[in-house]
Structure formats: C-alpha cells, structure tokens
Design a protein around this motif. Structure first.
Motif, PDB file in Angstrom:
ATOM      1  N   LEU A  34      59.623  84.517  71.764  1.00 29.26           N
ATOM      2  CA  LEU A  34      60.591  84.751  72.842  1.00 29.26           C
ATOM      3  C   LEU A  34      61.647  83.652  72.834  1.00 29.26           C
ATOM      4  CD1 LEU A  34      61.491  86.339  75.321  1.00 29.26           C
ATOM      5  CD2 LEU A  34      59.921  84.942  76.699  1.00 29.26           C
ATOM      6  N   LEU A  35      61.202  82.425  72.695  1.00 29.37           N
ATOM      7  CA  LEU A  35      62.150  81.310  72.648  1.00 29.37           C
ATOM      8  C   LEU A  35      63.046  81.416  71.421  1.00 29.37           C
ATOM      9  CD1 LEU A  35      63.130  78.609  73.787  1.00 29.37           C
ATOM     10  CD2 LEU A  35      61.325  77.485  72.459  1.00 29.37           C
ATOM     11  N   VAL A  36      62.468  81.769  70.277  1.00 24.32           N
ATOM     12  CA  VAL A  36      63.256  81.879  69.047  1.00 24.32           C
ATOM     13  C   VAL A  36      64.306  82.980  69.185  1.00 24.32           C
ATOM     14  CG1 VAL A  36      63.124  82.618  66.635  1.00 24.32           C
ATOM     15  CG2 VAL A  36      61.551  80.888  67.500  1.00 24.32           C
ATOM     16  N   ILE A  37      63.898  84.125  69.725  1.00 32.51           N
ATOM     17  CA  ILE A  37      64.851  85.235  69.881  1.00 32.51           C
ATOM     18  C   ILE A  37      66.001  84.830  70.793  1.00 32.51           C
ATOM     19  CG2 ILE A  37      65.122  87.547  70.835  1.00 32.51           C
ATOM     20  CD1 ILE A  37      62.313  88.172  69.827  1.00 32.51           C
ATOM     21  N   VAL A  38      65.661  84.182  71.913  1.00 33.20           N
ATOM     22  CA  VAL A  38      66.708  83.753  72.839  1.00 33.20           C
ATOM     23  C   VAL A  38      67.657  82.764  72.163  1.00 33.20           C
ATOM     24  CG1 VAL A  38      67.147  82.484  74.977  1.00 33.20           C
ATOM     25  CG2 VAL A  38      65.344  84.207  74.905  1.00 33.20           C
ATOM     26  N   VAL A  39      67.095  81.822  71.442  1.00 30.58           N
ATOM     27  CA  VAL A  39      67.921  80.811  70.783  1.00 30.58           C
ATOM     28  C   VAL A  39      68.786  81.432  69.699  1.00 30.58           C
ATOM     29  CG1 VAL A  39      67.839  78.752  69.323  1.00 30.58           C
ATOM     30  CG2 VAL A  39      66.364  78.908  71.325  1.00 30.58           C
ATOM     31  N   VAL A  40      68.189  82.332  68.877  1.00 38.30           N
ATOM     32  CA  VAL A  40      68.945  82.954  67.792  1.00 38.30           C
ATOM     33  C   VAL A  40      70.071  83.826  68.349  1.00 38.30           C
ATOM     34  CG1 VAL A  40      68.805  84.623  65.915  1.00 38.30           C
ATOM     35  CG2 VAL A  40      67.092  82.828  66.105  1.00 38.30           C
ATOM     36  N   VAL A  41      69.769  84.613  69.389  1.00 36.01           N
ATOM     37  CA  VAL A  41      70.807  85.453  69.995  1.00 36.01           C
ATOM     38  C   VAL A  41      71.921  84.587  70.571  1.00 36.01           C
ATOM     39  CG1 VAL A  41      71.282  87.060  71.875  1.00 36.01           C
ATOM     40  CG2 VAL A  41      69.268  87.393  70.430  1.00 36.01           C
ATOM     41  N   TRP A  42      71.512  83.519  71.259  1.00 33.95           N
ATOM     42  CA  TRP A  42      72.529  82.632  71.841  1.00 33.95           C
ATOM     43  C   TRP A  42      73.369  81.991  70.741  1.00 33.95           C
ATOM     44  CZ3 TRP A  42      73.358  77.323  71.506  1.00 33.95           C
ATOM     45  CH2 TRP A  42      74.289  76.804  72.409  1.00 33.95           C
ATOM     46  N   ILE A 190      77.539  86.531  60.228  1.00 29.24           N
ATOM     47  CA  ILE A 190      76.832  85.915  61.352  1.00 29.24           C
ATOM     48  C   ILE A 190      75.484  86.575  61.567  1.00 29.24           C
ATOM     49  CG2 ILE A 190      76.937  85.525  63.840  1.00 29.24           C
ATOM     50  CD1 ILE A 190      79.962  85.310  63.590  1.00 29.24           C
ATOM     51  N   LEU A 191      75.460  87.920  61.494  1.00 32.18           N
ATOM     52  CA  LEU A 191      74.192  88.630  61.674  1.00 32.18           C
ATOM     53  C   LEU A 191      73.196  88.297  60.569  1.00 32.18           C
ATOM     54  CD1 LEU A 191      75.460  92.149  62.823  1.00 32.18           C
ATOM     55  CD2 LEU A 191      74.457  90.323  64.234  1.00 32.18           C
ATOM     56  N   LEU A 192      73.687  88.154  59.342  1.00 37.16           N
ATOM     57  CA  LEU A 192      72.798  87.833  58.232  1.00 37.16           C
ATOM     58  C   LEU A 192      72.175  86.453  58.414  1.00 37.16           C
ATOM     59  CD1 LEU A 192      71.656  88.714  55.506  1.00 37.16           C
ATOM     60  CD2 LEU A 192      73.647  87.656  54.412  1.00 37.16           C
ATOM     61  N   VAL A 193      73.001  85.481  58.802  1.00 34.52           N
ATOM     62  CA  VAL A 193      72.472  84.136  59.039  1.00 34.52           C
ATOM     63  C   VAL A 193      71.498  84.138  60.210  1.00 34.52           C
ATOM     64  CG1 VAL A 193      73.089  81.789  59.706  1.00 34.52           C
ATOM     65  CG2 VAL A 193      74.487  83.026  58.045  1.00 34.52           C
ATOM     66  N   SER A 194      71.828  84.887  61.279  1.00 37.35           N
ATOM     67  CA  SER A 194      70.932  84.955  62.435  1.00 37.35           C
ATOM     68  C   SER A 194      69.614  85.619  62.069  1.00 37.35           C
ATOM     69  CB  SER A 194      71.612  85.723  63.574  1.00 37.35           C
ATOM     70  OG  SER A 194      72.809  85.085  63.969  1.00 37.35           O
ATOM     71  N   LEU A 195      69.702  86.691  61.271  1.00 36.33           N
ATOM     72  CA  LEU A 195      68.480  87.374  60.853  1.00 36.33           C
ATOM     73  C   LEU A 195      67.614  86.465  59.993  1.00 36.33           C
ATOM     74  CD1 LEU A 195      66.784  89.945  60.735  1.00 36.33           C
ATOM     75  CD2 LEU A 195      68.148  90.664  58.742  1.00 36.33           C
ATOM     76  N   PHE A 196      68.232  85.728  59.088  1.00 31.32           N
ATOM     77  CA  PHE A 196      67.472  84.795  58.251  1.00 31.32           C
ATOM     78  C   PHE A 196      66.815  83.715  59.110  1.00 31.32           C
ATOM     79  CE2 PHE A 196      67.286  80.814  55.832  1.00 31.32           C
ATOM     80  CZ  PHE A 196      66.447  81.204  54.796  1.00 31.32           C
ATOM     81  N   ALA A 197      67.566  83.180  60.080  1.00 29.31           N
ATOM     82  CA  ALA A 197      66.989  82.167  60.972  1.00 29.31           C
ATOM     83  C   ALA A 197      65.850  82.747  61.787  1.00 29.31           C
ATOM     84  CB  ALA A 197      68.076  81.606  61.892  1.00 29.31           C
ATOM     85  N   LEU A 198      66.001  84.015  62.233  1.00 33.16           N
ATOM     86  CA  LEU A 198      64.944  84.659  63.014  1.00 33.16           C
ATOM     87  C   LEU A 198      63.693  84.869  62.168  1.00 33.16           C
ATOM     88  CD1 LEU A 198      64.146  85.980  65.701  1.00 33.16           C
ATOM     89  CD2 LEU A 198      65.096  88.121  64.831  1.00 33.16           C
ATOM     90  N   LEU A 199      63.878  85.320  60.928  1.00 34.62           N
ATOM     91  CA  LEU A 199      62.727  85.539  60.047  1.00 34.62           C
ATOM     92  C   LEU A 199      62.036  84.221  59.713  1.00 34.62           C
ATOM     93  CD1 LEU A 199      64.134  88.244  57.588  1.00 34.62           C
ATOM     94  CD2 LEU A 199      62.533  88.566  59.483  1.00 34.62           C
ATOM     95  N   LEU A 200      62.825  83.189  59.412  1.00 38.51           N
ATOM     96  CA  LEU A 200      62.239  81.896  59.078  1.00 38.51           C
ATOM     97  C   LEU A 200      61.474  81.320  60.265  1.00 38.51           C
ATOM     98  CD1 LEU A 200      61.894  79.583  57.066  1.00 38.51           C
ATOM     99  CD2 LEU A 200      64.057  78.631  57.899  1.00 38.51           C
TER     100      LEU A 200
END
Length: 563
Positions: A34-42, A190-200
């Motif tokens: 939950l924290l990761v999703i919030v941070v990545v979206v932000w 931006i979405l690709l970098v966010s997705l990579f950060a979310l997966l990592l």
C-alpha cells in the motif's frame, strides 16, 4: 436422545495452537505494498507534472525567441511599412510554420491590431484578440490566452522602424492542445519507470515478507503473543531446569529451576550470558562449550547432583502448521541452531542412594560375620565332639576378645554411631575380601557431629575405593586414621595399591575421571565425596606414598549447630 460419544469427545478435545487471521508477514506485505503504490503513484504524478512544466518552459522559450527574432527581422519591418503588408508576410510566415512544427501560429498585426498574417486566412484583417498593452509600451510579453485556435501559450513583441516608430507587433504561440500531445508523448516513459519501480519494490517487499513468514512460522501478531505466553508458561512450569544456548555457546534463555540449580541471575541478560561469566562447574561448562550430545549424564552442581541431557536445537523433523512454501532457497530462513540443555536435580535421589549403600554395606558386613561365625561355630562343635573342650573354650574366648577389642577400640574414640558402625562393617567386609583394615582413632568424635549421609558418603566411598585397589596387592592393607581435635576432625584413608599417576591428580576429583578401567561411567564417588566435604566446609587432599592417601579435614561446628 443420547448424545454421540464421539461428538462429546470432539467438543472436549484441546484446541490446537493455529494461526488466526492474516499472518504477520501478510500484514507487513500488505502495508508495504500500500505504501509502495501510494509512493509510486505520487512520484508518477509529480514526474508528469514536472515534465509538463519543463515542456511548457521549453516551448515558452521557443515562442519568445521566434517572436523576438521576427520583430527584429528587416524583412518584417520593411513589409509592415508597405501599403499591403500581408502580401509578403503571409507567405513568409506560412513557410516558417511549415518548417517549425513546434509553433502553431505566427500572427503579425499593425499598430491598430489588425492581423496581416494568420494560419487561417479567414482571420486576416480582423482585430487581434490577445493582450497588446504591454507590447504597445515596448515590452515583450508572454501569456496564456484564448484565441481563434483555442487556448494557447503566446509571446507578443513590438516591431519598430529604424526611426523608432512602432510599425506593428508579432505574436507567436503554441496551442495547449499541442502541448497535451507533447505531454502524452512523455507519459509512456513515466509509466514505464513507475511500473519498474513498482515491480522492484513489490518484489523486495514480497521477499522480505517471505522471510518474515519463515521467521515467524506464519503466525500473526496475536498468534505470536499467544505462542510466547504458552511457551513462557511451559518453560517456567516444568520441574526440570532448561537452558538454551545459541550458536556461539552463549546462554540466551533459561527457566527459574535452572537458575536455582546453577545459581544463575534471575533474569537472562539481554545480550546472553557467556559461559565463562556464568560461574558454572567445570564439567558443565565443558559440556556446553563442546556441544556434544548427552543423555542423563551425572554432573555436580553447586551443592547438588544433576542428571544432564543435551541435544542440538533444530526445527528439522518438526512440522508446524503452515500455508506457503518458499520457492527460492536463498530466501529461506535457516533452522535455528544451538543447544538445549535439561537439568534434573538428583540430590535427594543420591542421598537416598547413599543411605541404601550404607545399609548394603551393613548387610554385607552382617553376611560376612554370619558366614565367619558359622565357620567358627562348626570349628567349636568339632573340637567338642573330638573331646577337646578346653581348646574349644579357648578358641571361642580368643575370638570374642579379638572382635570385642576391635569394636571397643572404635567405639571408645568415636561416639558417632554412624561413623563407628560404618568402620566396624567395613572391617568385616575387608576381612571377607582378604584385606586388612587397620583402624586407628585419636581423640573423641562427638555423636551427631556431622550429618549421617555426609559422613557415610565421605568415609564409605574412600574405603570402597581403597579396598578395590588393595585387593590382591602384596600387603593388602587399608589404613584408616581418625583424629578428632577440638575444632576439626581429620580422616585419612591410605591403601596399598599402585598409587595415582601424576596426570590424574589434577582432575581426579571431577566427574568422569577415574583410574579404574571399564566402559561404565566412573568418577562419581570421589566427586560426591568432594561435594559432601564442600557442604561441610572442609577440604580434601590427595598424596602418593607407595599407595594413595586421601586426607579429609572437616571443621567441627559449635554444639548448638548439631545439637
């Protein structure tokens, strides 16, 4: 209607300790995700807005540069001074727009705000709808405004003739619709970098949660608290002492019984307790430090006799309830290793064993005396039958006087009934085994000076060892000397055996060290003697003089302590 016995048994069955609700690992994983999703979206939104500002600033700078350049272009200045400025400027601006895709429009107007160029020819000759006050005052001005092509970012610059007369203005801009297209072009990155950060972050969180899952055995916070309460209660409710050691052989946990038996601190130190600082007996410290398996070994504690068992602490072979299997071996938690040590207090058992051994000694002495008296009675009877009554009488009197002299010599100086009885019994036992027991006493040992169990343990074990090594030797003699002084009693036991090798002298009083041969555990007798001597606040020394000499010195307590 009678109830089903099986249903009643099932209702009364103990409830197993199972996991309820989400496990601790699942809670951590959910919170982290939950924290990761919030941070990545932000971060994604912030990156998008930042990129939009960068694109806007770049385009704003571009249109400002184009407007300034055209306002200073001699061709534009000359054309605005012609009767029909649009004839030359409209094709000129269209050609620039065709080569500059980052610009949507170039509008050149006269000082009275009439357009002479425009992307839409229908707007030519019409009044300009943007802000012009700043340009009329000679300023270059940028703004966002709504025009004929929609909302746009534009820059308007004044055009001056060589004599400084205002001959027109140039407005260059790009519509927000075009800017949105540019923004959307940056969005996939931006979405690709966010997705990579979310997966990592998700993989890292999952790996950590799996580690927690294995480390906590799948229990949730309430389950762990209940498990700790159960185990803590079980730890301190058992009658045996329990000690847990880690891989570095440090004491990390023990119950109250272990603390009592080994005189450990009431609470386990937070960093564990080093064996060297625990004040343990030597044999126990060596067992713990070595880590070898043991089962019901007899060791001496601080004033107690202990049965000690030790095994490795592992979860292998123990199946606890679980929900998941961890597929990656390198993420698995290694089974907790260390040692588990259990202690059982056998002091009372050993005391009873000592008393039984004393009774056995007495019974053996009685059996030996009975056997010897039977032989003597047969001899006397035979002498009488042969008519030698005088010789039979002399033989009986001489035997009675010899036995009574030995008993009187012991009892005269040793009023302690247990010690005197033990010496008389051992004398008969030695005679049966073909060993001469020479007893000498000096002074008077008051009755009940020492506890019966302690004095029987000391003298009995020393005499047993002396008799064992003296059987079959040239002299076959054991010497016992009891010297009673005013403040102490000295008991010396010497044998005619081969003596003690120098390498055994230092460790002879420890459990497990003995000069005797055999596979059975040995060395307990002398260790018990030492413990009894220590309990009476005495000392014991060992010397060699042909045979072994054991000397025990016991302080005599005041009369009120043993009355």
């Amino acid at each position: 209607m009678a109830s089903n016995p099986q249903e009643g048994a099932a209702a009364n069955a103990p409830v197993p300790l199972t996991r309820d609700g989400w496990s601790f690992a699942a809670r951590i994983f959910a919170a982290q995700m939950l924290l990761v999703i919030v941070v990545v979206v932000w971060l994604g939104i912030a990156s998008y807005q930042q990129q939009a500002r960068v694109v806007l600033d770049v385009r704003q700078s571009t249109v400002a540069t184009v407007s300034t350049t055209l306002a200073n272009d001699p061709f534009v200045v000359d054309a605005l001074q012609q009767p029909d400025p649009g004839a030359g400027l409209q094709p000129y601006t269209q050609d620039i727009l065709s080569h500059a895709p980052t610009i949507d429009f170039i509008t050149i107007m006269t000082p009275d705000l009439l357009r002479v160029t425009h992307p839409n020819p229908a707007q030519l000759g019409k009044r300009y709808s943007g802000s012009t006050a700043q340009a009329l005052r000679g300023q270059v001005y940028s703004e966002q405004a709504v025009g004929t092509l929609g909302r746009s970012v534009r820059t308007i610059a004044p055009v001056y003739a060589a004599d400084g007369t205002l001959v027109g203005m140039v407005a260059t801009g790009i519509t927000l619709e075009s800017l949105q297209v540019l923004y959307r072009e940056e969005l996939p990155q931006i979405l690709l970098v966010s997705l990579f950060a979310l997966l990592l972050a998700g993989f890292t969180s999952w790996s950590f949660s799996r580690y927690i899952q294995s480390a906590t055995l799948g229990f949730g916070p309430h389950g762990l608290r209940r498990l700790y309460a159960f185990y803590f209660s079980a730890l301190h409710s058992v009658r045996e002492g329990l000690i847990l050691l880690d891989r570095k052989h440090r004491i990390v946990l023990y119950n109250s019984e272990a603390a009592r038996l080994l005189q450990l601190p009431a609470q386990t130190p937070s960093g564990g307790l080093e064996l060297a600082d625990a004040g343990l007996p030597d044999t126990l410290r060596e067992l713990m430090a070595g880590g070898r398996a043991a089962r019901d070994e007899i060791h001496l504690g601080h004033g107690s006799v202990l049965a000690v068992s030790q095994s490795n602490a592992r979860l292998t072979g123990t199946q606890l309830p679980g929900r998941y299997r961890l597929p990656l071996r390198w993420l698995r938690v290694q089974p907790p290793t260390g040692q588990v040590l259990t202690l059982r207090d056998l002091t009372e058992v050993q005391e009873l064993t000592g008393e039984v051994q004393s009774l056995k000694t007495f019974s053996t002495a009685l059996r030996a005396q009975t056997h010897e008296h039977a032989n003597r009675l047969h001899t006397i009877a035979t002498l009488i039958e042969n008519g030698s009554s005088d010789k039979a009488l002399a033989f009986a009197v001489d035997d009675r006087q010899h036995s009574q002299a030995l008993t009187d010599a012991i009892v005269r100086n040793i009023d302690d009934v247990y010690l005197s009885s033990l010496l008389v019994a051992k004398s008969a036992q030695a005679h049966e085994r073909g060993v001469t027991l020479s007893i000498s006493a000096e002074g008077v040992v008051r009755p009940d000076t020492f506890h019966a169990t302690d004095i029987v343990t000391i003298v009995g074990n020393l005499l047993d060892n002396a008799l064992d090594v003296s059987v079959g030797t040239a002299e076959s003699t054991v010497w016992v000397e009891v010297t009673a002084l005013e403040d102490e009693v000295i008991i010396a036991v010497a044998d005619s055996g081969p003596g003690i090798e120098p390498e055994f002298l230092e460790n002879l009083l420890r459990f497990g060290v003995s000069t005797k041969q055999g596979s059975a555990p040995r060395g307990l007798g002398l260790a018990l003697v030492q413990q009894a001597v220590a309990r009476l606040h005495g000392t014991m020394t060992i010397d060699n003089d042909a045979g072994a000499i054991f000397t025990v010195t016991l302080p005599v307590p005041p009369k009120e302590e043993h009355a």
